[in-house]
Design a protein around this motif. Sequence first.
Motif, mmCIF file in Angstrom:
data_model
loop_
_atom_site.group_PDB
_atom_site.id
_atom_site.type_symbol
_atom_site.label_atom_id
_atom_site.label_comp_id
_atom_site.label_asym_id
_atom_site.label_seq_id
_atom_site.Cartn_x
_atom_site.Cartn_y
_atom_site.Cartn_z
ATOM 1 N N LYS A 17 0.836 -1.199 0.000
ATOM 2 C CA LYS A 17 0.000 0.000 0.000
ATOM 3 C C LYS A 17 0.876 1.256 0.000
ATOM 4 N N LEU A 18 1.941 1.256 0.785
ATOM 5 C CA LEU A 18 2.859 2.400 0.801
ATOM 6 C C LEU A 18 3.509 2.611 -0.563
ATOM 7 N N LEU A 19 3.930 1.533 -1.194
ATOM 8 C CA LEU A 19 4.542 1.646 -2.519
ATOM 9 C C LEU A 19 3.557 2.194 -3.549
ATOM 10 N N GLU A 20 2.295 1.796 -3.451
ATOM 11 C CA GLU A 20 1.284 2.330 -4.364
ATOM 12 C C GLU A 20 1.150 3.844 -4.205
ATOM 13 N N VAL A 21 1.077 4.305 -2.960
ATOM 14 C CA VAL A 21 0.937 5.737 -2.689
ATOM 15 C C VAL A 21 2.168 6.497 -3.168
ATOM 16 N N ILE A 22 3.342 5.969 -2.878
ATOM 17 C CA ILE A 22 4.596 6.618 -3.300
ATOM 18 C C ILE A 22 4.680 6.691 -4.819
ATOM 19 N N ILE A 24 2.200 6.783 -7.000
ATOM 20 C CA ILE A 24 1.246 7.788 -7.493
ATOM 21 C C ILE A 24 1.784 9.192 -7.266
ATOM 22 N N LEU A 25 2.348 9.445 -6.082
ATOM 23 C CA LEU A 25 2.888 10.776 -5.777
ATOM 24 C C LEU A 25 4.033 11.139 -6.712
ATOM 25 N N ILE A 26 4.923 10.187 -6.966
ATOM 26 C CA ILE A 26 6.069 10.459 -7.831
ATOM 27 C C ILE A 26 5.632 10.614 -9.283
ATOM 28 N N SER A 27 4.729 9.762 -9.742
ATOM 29 C CA SER A 27 4.318 9.822 -11.149
ATOM 30 C C SER A 27 3.525 11.096 -11.451
ATOM 31 N N ARG A 28 2.733 11.560 -10.478
ATOM 32 C CA ARG A 28 1.954 12.794 -10.685
ATOM 33 C C ARG A 28 2.736 14.046 -10.296
ATOM 34 N N ARG A 29 3.873 13.857 -9.671
ATOM 35 C CA ARG A 29 4.732 14.960 -9.207
ATOM 36 C C ARG A 29 3.991 15.929 -8.291
ATOM 37 N N VAL A 30 3.324 15.372 -7.289
ATOM 38 C CA VAL A 30 2.607 16.175 -6.300
ATOM 39 C C VAL A 30 3.163 15.837 -4.917
ATOM 40 N N PRO A 31 3.218 16.827 -4.013
ATOM 41 C CA PRO A 31 3.687 16.533 -2.660
ATOM 42 C C PRO A 31 2.609 15.815 -1.851
ATOM 43 N N TYR A 32 3.041 15.039 -0.879
ATOM 44 C CA TYR A 32 2.117 14.332 -0.001
ATOM 45 C C TYR A 32 1.525 15.319 0.989
ATOM 46 N N LYS A 33 0.205 15.299 1.142
ATOM 47 C CA LYS A 33 -0.478 16.160 2.114
ATOM 48 C C LYS A 33 -1.269 15.274 3.053
ATOM 49 N N ASP A 34 -0.883 15.300 4.325
ATOM 50 C CA ASP A 34 -1.588 14.517 5.332
ATOM 51 C C ASP A 34 -2.860 15.264 5.707
ATOM 52 N N SER A 35 -3.996 14.630 5.549
ATOM 53 C CA SER A 35 -5.280 15.301 5.811
ATOM 54 C C SER A 35 -5.541 15.489 7.299
ATOM 55 N N THR A 36 -4.809 14.786 8.152
ATOM 56 C CA THR A 36 -5.043 14.894 9.589
ATOM 57 C C THR A 36 -4.189 15.974 10.246
#
Length: 82
Positions: A17-22, A24-36
């Motif tokens: 699951k972590l690899l999937e998120v990473i 997507i973030l790298i391929s879309r070139r967007v920073p990770y934003k924690d909603s909490t």
Amino acid sequence: MVIRRGHNRTIVAIAHKLLEVIYILISRRVPYKDSTVDVEEVIVRRNAPRWIQALKKFGYLKPDGVVGLGGQKKTKMKKKPE
């Protein structure tokens, strides 16, 4: 999940699951934003004491918290005689 699948499979599932998120973030070139977490609030809370100290040092904020004019004296505008 540990009870149903076992410890090792749970670790692999979380890593997947972590690899999937990473990916997507790298391929879309967007920073990770924690909603909490409100990152802006954390930054302000951490830096506010330093900002207030600098304002006091340069005379924009008096020690009692009143806003000043940066060490400049206030002068009243005189009306021109007509």
